[in-house]
Design a protein around this motif. Structure first.
Motif: not given
Lengths: 272, 287, 281
Positions: A93, A103, A107
C-alpha cells in the motif's frame, strides 16, 4: 485503616449484571470471547462494542473503569499494531524508504489490536461485576463435574475463599511488622537491589511465621466446626438461575449469531 | 530528654470516604524520668499517639519536639532520634526473625552502625536487663522459647539500642499473671535506673502500682492528665472514657457514699487497708 | 442430679516431642447448665485439656466422654464436635468466610444442614449474640470482641450442649472481654448451655459456678469461687492472682479484724466493712 481495600477489580454496586449467576457469567464471557475471534470485518467489532457498552450501562459500571483495564496494555497494543503493520507480507500500500505497509498488514494490525482490546474489555466486564468470592463459587460449580477424575474443585474454591478472608489481615500485619522493624532502625527504602532484597528478611520471616501460625490455628478451628472436605456439604450461598440469566443467555446468543452472519456474508476486505 | 507534642492533629486516609480523625489538637510534654501511663479504650487514639513519638507517623498538623528539636524538621536526623526513643509494639514477639536470640537482639544496634564488640556488650547487657541468662540463651533459636521469654527477647531488642525514652504499647497483653509480673518488674527496674517510660495499658492496678502520671485519652483528645491520685478519684471522667478505676478507689467511694469518713484520694490497696483499720480501731476505742 | 455433659477419667496426655506429660490423671465432670472455669497459668495444661474435650486431641491415657460418647469412637466424631463447640484465643484465626453470615453458617454447611433450616439457624444465632446488624459485614472490619461473638454464633448455630472457650478473652481489651463474657454468660443462663471457660484471669473465674485450678497438668483446687479464692497463699504459690478484695480481707484478718473470708467483690467488701465499723452494730 485498611477497610477500603477492594480486591481484584470488583466494582461493588448493585445492578442486573451484578446479580447474574456467576456460572452463567463465566460461560457467557467465554462465548463472547469466541465471538470476538470470529469477527470478520469492522462491522463485527462495532457490534461487539455496542454490546459491551450496553452491558456496561446495565451494570452501572462507569465506562472509564472499563478503559482503565486497557491502560496497562497500551504498550503491548502499540507493539502488536506496529509489528503486524510492518512485518506482514502482501499487496503493497505504502512504500517509504525501508518501510513497507501492505494491505494485509494493515488489516491484521487492526484485527489483532481490536481483538486484544475486546478480550480485555469482556473479561473486565465480568470481573468488575462479579466479586472474587462469587467467581470462585462459580468456578467450583462449573468444575464440580470433574470431581470424578479427582479434580479438587471444592478445595481450590475453599483455598480461594480463605485467601480472600486473610488478605486484609495479613496486609495489616505487614504494616505493623514493618513499623516495628523501622523502630529498630530497619531501612526498607534505600540501597541497591540486593541490599533492599536483604532488608526484606526482617519483614518476611515474621510474616511467614505468623501466616503458618494462623494456618495452624485455622485448621484446628475448622476441624472443631466439623469440616471434613467437600463431601456431603451444603451451602448457605446457593446459586439460582433466574429469568435474567436466561435473558442474558439469549442476548449473548443473538450477539454470537449476528457475528457469525457478519463473518459469513460481509465479504472480507469490504469494510476491512 | 524531653518529648513534646504541640497541637498535634492526625487524620487517617485524608481526602477519601474513609477519612477519620485519630488525634485532635493533642498537646503534651513529657519530662525526664517520668513514668507516664497512657490509657483509653480501643480506638481512642493511643496507638496513633504512640507512633508519633518516634516519627513513624507524621502529624497532619502540629509538631513533635524532642529536646526542642522538631522530629520532622528539615535538618533533623530522624534515624538518630528514633534510636533515642525506643518503641515496643503490642505483641512484640511477633517481630522476631533471627535464628538466635543474640542475633535478633543485635539487629537494632547493628542498624545503628555500632562496632561488633560494642554490639556484643549491649546484647549481653540487654539480656541481663530482661532476666534472660546470656550464657544459656544467647545461641538459642528464639522461636523455641516460651511466649513470655520471646516477649522479653523482643524488649531486649529495643533496650540494646539504649533508648532514653521507652514507649511500650501494652507490654503485658495476653500474658498470665507470672509473665505479667516479670515484664512489669523489668519495666519498674528500667524506670528506677533512669529511663523515661511511656506505657499504654488497660490494667488500672498495674498503672496504680507503677505510673507517676496518667494521661487519659478519649475521642482522640486528652481527657485528663495528672497523678494517679488525681486521676483515680475522678471516677466520672474515667467512666466517660470507658475506663475503670482501681478496686481500692471504688471501695473507698462506696464507703464514702454510705457515710463513712474515708479520705477522698485513696486508690491503692495499702491506703484503703489502713483507712479501714483506722475505722475499726476508732470503733473499738469508742466501745 | 443433673445430666452429665462431659466426663474425663484419669486423662493423661504427652506431646510427641515432650519429655513430660502436660496432663496427668485429670478426672472431672461438667453437668448440664453448669458454668465451670478452668484456671491455670500458661503451660499448666489447660489448653490441652480444652482440645481433649471435643476430640481435637485424643487422650494418651484414660477416656473423655462428651454427652456419653467416648471421644475415641470415630463414629461419633462429628456428633461430639457439634455438641461441644469450641471458641479459640485468637479472634482472627477462627473466622473462615469473608462475610459474617457465611462464617456463622460454616459449621452447618459441614454438617450438611438443609438450606432453609440453615438460614433460620444462622439468623437466630446472630440474634443471640447481638450481631444481626453485622450479618453482611466483612470480618476484618469488626472489633476483637465482635469477632469473638461471630465465632460464638458459629458454634451456637450448631446447637451445642456445651461451649468450650479456650482463653477467648486474652487478646481483647476490657470492653471486648466484658462483651464476650456477658454473651456466653447469657447463653448459659437462657439456653442452659454448659460452659467450660478456660482462662488465666481470676476476675473471670470468679463469675463461674465452679472453678477448677490446674497446675503442671494436675487439678490442684476445685470448688465454688469463694472456696477456691479464700486459699490466698496456695493460689499465690501457683502463680495465680487472687481477687483484690479477697486479698484485702485476708490482710485485715491478719490485723485482727473479724472480717469474712468469703469476700470476692467490692460491694461485698463494703457491706462487710459497714457491718463491722458502724456504731449501730
Amino acid at each position: 485503616m485498611l477497610n477500603n481495600i477492594t480486591l481484584g477489580q470488583y466494582y461493588p454496586v448493585d445492578s442486573l449484571v451484578h446479580r447474574l449467576d456467576p456460572r452463567i457469567k463465566i460461560v457467557l464471557t467465554i462465548v463472547t470471547l469466541v465471538a470476538v475471534f470470529l469477527v470478520g470485518t469492522l462491522a463485527g467489532y462495532a457490534l461487539i462494542l455496542a454490546f459491551c457498552l450496553l452491558v456496561a450501562r446495565l451494570s452501572n459500571v462507569p465506562v472509564r473503569m472499563l478503559l482503565k483495564g486497557i491502560k496497562p496494555l497500551r504498550f503491548i497494543l502499540i507493539l502488536t499494531f506496529f509489528l503486524n503493520l510492518f512485518f506482514t507480507s502482501g499487496t503493497e500500500l505504502v512504500h517509504v524508504g525501508f518501510v513497507i505497509i501492505t494491505r494485509e498488514g494493515l488489516r491484521q494490525a487492526i484485527h489483532f489490536s481490536l481483538r486484544l482490546v475486546f478480550l480485555v474489555m469482556t473479561t473486565s466486564l465480568m470481573t468488575l461485576t462479579t466479586s472474587p468470592i462469587q467467581l470462585s463459587d462459580g468456578m467450583e460449580m462449573l468444575f464440580s463435574p470433574l470431581k470424578v477424575i479427582h479434580f479438587p474443585a471444592h478445595e481450590l474454591a475453599m483455598m480461594m475463599s480463605i485467601a480472600l478472608r486473610f488478605i486484609p489481615t495479613l496486609m495489616e500485619e505487614t504494616d505493623k511488622i514493618m513499623k516495628a522493624q523501622k523502630a529498630r532502625g530497619a531501612d526498607f527504602e534505600s540501597g541497591n537491589l540486593i541490599q533492599r532484597a536483604k532488608s526484606m528478611i526482617p519483614l518476611l520471616v515474621p510474616l511467614f511465621v505468623s501466616a503458618f501460625r494462623r494456618a495452624g490455628d485455622l485448621a484446628l478451628a475448622m476441624e472443631s466446626r466439623c469440616y471434613h472436605g467437600g463431601e456431603h456439604r451444603t451451602r448457605l450461598r446457593v446459586l439460582r438461575i433466574t429469568r435474567m440469566d436466561y435473558l442474558a443467555c439469549v442476548a449473548v446468543a443473538v450477539l454470537l449469531a449476528l457475528v457469525i452472519l457478519e463473518s459469513r456474508f460481509i465479504p472480507k476486505g469490504l469494510i476491512l | 530528654m524531653s518529648i513534646e507534642l504541640k497541637h498535634v492533629n492526625y487524620v487517617y486516609s485524608q481526602g477519601t470516604a474513609f477519612q477519620h480523625t485519630a488525634l485532635q489538637d493533642v498537646s503534651l510534654k513529657i519530662q525526664d524520668h517520668e513514668f507516664v501511663a497512657l490509657v483509653g479504650h480501643t480506638g481512642c487514639g493511643k496507638s496513633t499517639l504512640v507512633q508519633h513519638l518516634n516519627g513513624l507517623l507524621k502529624p497532619t498538623s502540629g509538631q513533635v519536639l524532642i529536646n526542642g528539636e522538631d522530629i520532622h524538621g528539615e535538618h533533623t536526623n530522624r534515624k538518630a532520634l528514633r534510636q533515642r526513643v525506643g518503641l515496643v509494639f503490642q505483641y512484640p514477639e511477633y517481630q522476631l526473625f533471627e535464628e538466635s536470640v543474640e542475633k535478633d537482639i543485635a539487629f537494632g544496634p547493628k542498624n545503628m552502625g555500632l562496632p561488633e564488640d560494642e554490639i556484643h556488650r549491649r546484647v549481653i547487657a540487654a539480656m541481663e536487663m530482661v532476666h534472660l541468662d546470656p550464657a544459656r540463651l544467647a545461641a538459642v533459636n528464639p522461636f523455641e522459647l516460651s511466649g513470655g521469654q520471646m516477649r522479653r527477647v523482643a524488649i531486649a531488642g529495643i533496650l540494646a539500642m539504649q533508648p532514653e525514652i521507652l514507649v511500650m504499647d501494652e507490654p503485658a497483653a495476653g500474658l498470665d499473671p507470672q509473665g505479667r509480673d516479670a515484664i512489669l518488674g523489668i519495666i519498674r527496674d528500667l524506670h528506677q535506673t533512669g529511663t523515661t517510660i511511656i506505657m499504654v495499658s488497660h490494667a488500672m492496678d498495674d498503672i496504680a502500682d507503677l505510673a507517676t502520671r496518667i494521661v487519659v485519652m478519649n475521642h482522640g483528645q486528652i481527657a485528663m492528665d495528672g497523678t494517679p491520685r488525681e486521676v483515680f478519684c475522678r471516677a466520672d471522667v474515667m467512666r466517660e472514657a470507658g475506663l475503670e478505676i482501681t478496686e481500692a478507689a471504688r471501695l473507698a467511694g462506696t464507703l464514702r457514699e454510705r457515710g463513712l469518713p474515708v479520705p477522698e484520694d485513696i486508690y491503692t490497696q495499702e491506703e484503703i487497708r489502713d483507712a479501714i483499720l483506722r475505722l475499726w480501731k476508732e470503733k473499738v476505742h469508742a466501745q | 442430679m443433673k445430666t452429665e455433659r462431659i466426663r474425663t477419667e484419669q486423662v493423661g496426655f504427652t506431646y510427641e516431642e515432650a519429655k513430660h506429660p502436660v496432663l496427668e490423671d485429670v478426672s472431672l465432670k461438667i453437668h448440664e447448665g453448669e458454668f465451670v472455669a478452668i484456671l491455670g497459668h500458661n503451660g499448666s495444661g489447660k489448653s490441652t485439656l480444652a482440645k481433649l474435650l471435643n476430640a481435637l486431641y485424643l487422650p494418651e491415657k484414660g477416656d473423655v466422654f462428651v454427652c456419653d460418647m467416648n471421644t475415641r469412637d470415630d463414629q461419633h466424631l462429628w456428633d461430639i464436635r457439634r455438641n461441644a463447640g469450641m471458641i479459640f484465643q485468637n479472634p482472627d484465626n477462627q473466622i473462615v468466610a469473608t462475610v459474617v453470615r457465611e462464617d456463622v453458617a460454616f459449621g452447618l454447611e459441614n454438617l450438611g444442614v438443609e438450606h432453609d433450616e440453615m438460614v433460620r439457624r444462622v439468623d437466630e444465632a446472630l440474634n443471640s449474640v447481638g450481631m444481626t446488624d453485622y450479618a453482611d459485614a466483612s470480618p476484618h472490619t469488626l472489633s476483637g470482641g465482635q469477632k469473638q461473638r461471630v465465632a460464638i454464633a458459629g458454634v451456637l448455630a450448631m446447637e451445642p450442649r456445651i461451649i468450650i472457650a479456650d482463653e477467648s478473652t486474652s487478646m481483647l481489651d476490657p470492653l471486648g472481654r466484658a462483651e464476650v463474657m456477658n454473651t456466653v454468660r447469657g447463653l448459659n443462663r437462657d439456653k442452659g448451655i454448659s460452659v467450660v471457660w478456660i482462662t488465666h484471669y481470676m476476675e473471670e473465674a470468679a463469675m463461674a459456678d465452679r472453678v477448677i485450678v490446674v497446675s503442671d497438668g494436675k487439678i490442684e483446687l476445685e470448688g465454688t469461687p469463694r472456696q477456691v479464692f479464700q486459699q490466698v497463699d496456695k493460689l499465690r504459690k501457683l502463680h495465680l492472682d487472687v481477687p483484690h478484695m479477697t486479698a484485702l480481707a485476708a490482710e485485715l484478718r491478719e490485723q485482727g479484724i473479724p472480717i469474712s473470708d468469703q469476700v470476692l467483690t467490692v460491694d461485698e467488701m463494703a457491706e462487710e466493712v459497714l457491718r463491722l465499723v458502724c456504731p449501730s452494730n
